[in-house]
Design a protein around this motif. Structure first.
Motif, short mmCIF file in Angstrom:
data_model
loop_
_atom_site.label_atom_id
_atom_site.label_comp_id
_atom_site.label_asym_id
_atom_site.label_seq_id
_atom_site.Cartn_x
_atom_site.Cartn_y
_atom_site.Cartn_z
N UNK A 43 -35.94 -49.19 -11.10
CA UNK A 43 -35.40 -50.10 -12.12
C UNK A 43 -33.89 -49.94 -12.24
N UNK A 44 -33.13 -50.52 -11.31
CA UNK A 44 -31.68 -50.47 -11.46
C UNK A 44 -31.23 -51.20 -12.72
N UNK A 45 -31.79 -52.40 -12.96
CA UNK A 45 -31.44 -53.17 -14.15
C UNK A 45 -32.60 -54.05 -14.57
N UNK A 74 -32.88 -55.40 -7.32
CA UNK A 74 -31.80 -54.85 -8.13
C UNK A 74 -32.06 -55.16 -9.60
N UNK A 75 -32.71 -56.29 -9.84
CA UNK A 75 -33.07 -56.71 -11.19
C UNK A 75 -34.59 -56.80 -11.30
N UNK A 88 -41.20 -54.62 -23.55
CA UNK A 88 -41.49 -53.85 -22.33
C UNK A 88 -40.20 -53.34 -21.71
N UNK A 89 -39.21 -54.22 -21.53
CA UNK A 89 -37.96 -53.82 -20.91
C UNK A 89 -37.24 -52.76 -21.73
N UNK A 90 -37.18 -52.96 -23.04
CA UNK A 90 -36.50 -51.99 -23.91
C UNK A 90 -37.20 -50.65 -23.91
N UNK A 91 -38.53 -50.66 -23.87
CA UNK A 91 -39.28 -49.40 -23.82
C UNK A 91 -38.99 -48.65 -22.52
N UNK A 92 -38.87 -49.38 -21.42
CA UNK A 92 -38.57 -48.71 -20.15
C UNK A 92 -37.20 -48.06 -20.20
N UNK A 93 -36.24 -48.75 -20.81
CA UNK A 93 -34.91 -48.14 -20.92
C UNK A 93 -34.95 -46.93 -21.85
N UNK A 111 -31.61 -47.99 -15.35
CA UNK A 111 -30.21 -47.59 -15.44
C UNK A 111 -29.41 -48.52 -16.33
N UNK A 112 -29.73 -49.81 -16.31
CA UNK A 112 -28.99 -50.80 -17.09
C UNK A 112 -29.98 -51.73 -17.77
N UNK A 113 -29.70 -52.08 -19.01
CA UNK A 113 -30.52 -53.02 -19.76
C UNK A 113 -29.61 -54.02 -20.46
N UNK A 114 -29.88 -55.31 -20.28
CA UNK A 114 -29.21 -56.35 -21.04
C UNK A 114 -30.14 -56.77 -22.15
#
Length: 440
Positions: A196-198, A255-256, A264-269, A275-278
């Motif tokens: 998960x780069x981003x 890469x994305x 889900x995305x926020x929990x992974x970060x 490495x990067x979360x928008x």
């Protein structure tokens, strides 16, 4: 009845001043028994806990008003409950509703009481909002506040400092240009962040709405719909096509990680996987509380070929709306509660513990620099919203925008899944948006 501060000059939506001596009593409060009010919200678990703590303190702080909270899993669940509520006792006094660039449509609902109308009935003393009154968030076409701007956020770029160190990137901060960020993501993917780069949970916000604002370009015609006499139009030009084409290639090369929702995305970060979360700034408190997560905040990427200096994203999020048809005591109690939330200490706590933008200038001023120490560019990213925005970032007003945004989401998902090239997806999105705008 406890004396309190609040925000005046709501009818004009212009200059407000903080007055340091005295305050007015809300006139219709019952003196003999506490007035109970119900507040509905759909905050994420971390911010819900912070809000519950503030409400608990409010209920202990005085005896005239008791606030009861009702939590919903999603904004859609709140909307469904409001639709079913027929009797006064079934409805909340205050409810969290997403801005969704449709505050005029919300205000037209039969059960909504605009904030400026509520305050006109129960006048209280002045304070100064933090967000510039030239920003359209929660304001009508006359600049009057329609709702209490409490859950206000902006999209930002979160980055995992440990991941950048492990990849050998120096300095350990993300590039603000999309091309520079792409090079860093390749390095991250090859050195510890392959899974998960981003990732992101804000597809339309990042790739359409704020692609325009951050690059100082119009999102829609007629100053983003703010001066339109008819329906504005979307013209997704070469910048959008180039950007979406690049995002499609990022998804294809992993890469994305395809944007994910339901946290889900926020929990992974938060778990240190990405490495990067928008995402939205309202995750800052949650991430600060996460164990073993060393992160910081930067502004969204931009294209130097389009603008030399990046602009500011649109303000987003939600607000507390007042429900009409309540008793006089209930309305007065609602104002009492909102006034308490607006007090500098309580407003500063909310800002610092959540990542929502400050409610008042006093909340921002009372926040010590130590709070920002390990948060990268967060202080400067916040400060700009106290100043008058340029026309491309004031906000936008589009008829039926919630439905349009859902359609945009489907078009972008299809493009990421390889169903359509960028140019086709954007062309059809623009055409369908025009049709939806004209629906009644």
């Amino acid at each position: 009845m406890k004396q309190h501060w609040f925000f005046g000059a709501l009818a004009s939506g212009r200059r407000l001043a903080w007055i340091s001596a005295g305050s007015l009593l809300v006139s219709s409060m019952a003196a003999t028994a506490a007035s109970e009010i119900q507040v509905w919200h759909s905050l994420n678990p971390y911010n819900k806990k912070v809000f519950e703590g503030l409400v608990k303190d409010f209920n202990k702080d005085q005896k005239d008003v008791k606030v009861e909270l009702k939590a919903f899993d999603t904004p859609e669940a709140i909307e469904a409950a409001l639709a079913k509520a027929k009797k006064r006792e079934d409805k909340p006094n205050l409810v969290q509703l997403d801005d969704a660039r449709s505050r005029d449509d919300i205000a037209k609902r039969s059960y909504i009481q605009p904030l400026h109308a509520l305050i006109a009935k129960y006048p209280v003393k002045d304070a100064k909002w933090f967000i510039s009154d030239n920003n359209t968030f929660s304001r009508d076409t006359k600049g009057r506040l329609m709702a209490f701007p409490y859950m206000v956020d902006v999209p930002v770029m979160f980055y995992n400092i440990d991941a950048f160190k492990k990849a050998g990137l120096k300095p350990t901060v993300p590039e603000r240009s999309w091309k520079g960020l792409q090079d860093q993501l390749v390095t991250l993917a090859n050195n510890g962040s392959r899974n998960c780069p981003m990732t992101s949970d804000q597809t339309v916000s990042i790739n359409l709405e704020n692609l325009a604002a951050v690059n100082k370009q119009p999102y829609a015609s007629a100053e983003n719909g703010l001066t339109a006499k008819g329906s504005p139009t979307f013209s997704f030009d070469a910048m959008y096509i180039r950007h979406l084409s690049m995002m499609i290639s990022w998804v294809r090369t992993e890469l994305l990680v395809k944007p994910e929702f339901d946290a889900v995305a926020a929990k992974r970060f938060a778990n240190g996987e990405c490495a990067v979360l928008l995402s939205t700034s309202s995750n800052i408190g949650w991430f600060k509380d996460a164990k073993k997560l060393d992160f910081a905040v930067s502004g969204l990427p931009y294209y130097p070929e389009v603008t030399q200096k990046p602009g500011n994203p649109f303000v987003g999020g939600s607000a507390l709306w007042s429900i009409s048809g309540q008793s006089k005591e209930g309305d007065a109690a609602s104002v009492e509660f909102l006034a308490w939330l607006a007090q500098p200490k309580h407003a500063a706590d909310w800002f610092q513990k959540t990542g929502f933008l400050p409610l008042t200038k006093q909340a921002f001023d009372q926040t010590d620099k130590s709070y920002y120490k390990n948060l990268g560019d967060w202080q400067s990213l916040v400060a700009v919203y106290a100043t008058s925005p340029v026309v491309t970032s004031r906000g936008f007003r589009i008829s039926n925008y919630p439905k349009i945004k859902a359609m945009f989401q489907q078009k972008l998902d299809g493009a990421f899944n390889g169903k359509q090239p960028a140019v086709t997806a954007l062309k059809s999105a623009s055409a369908e948006a025009g049709q939806i705008m004209r629906e009644r």
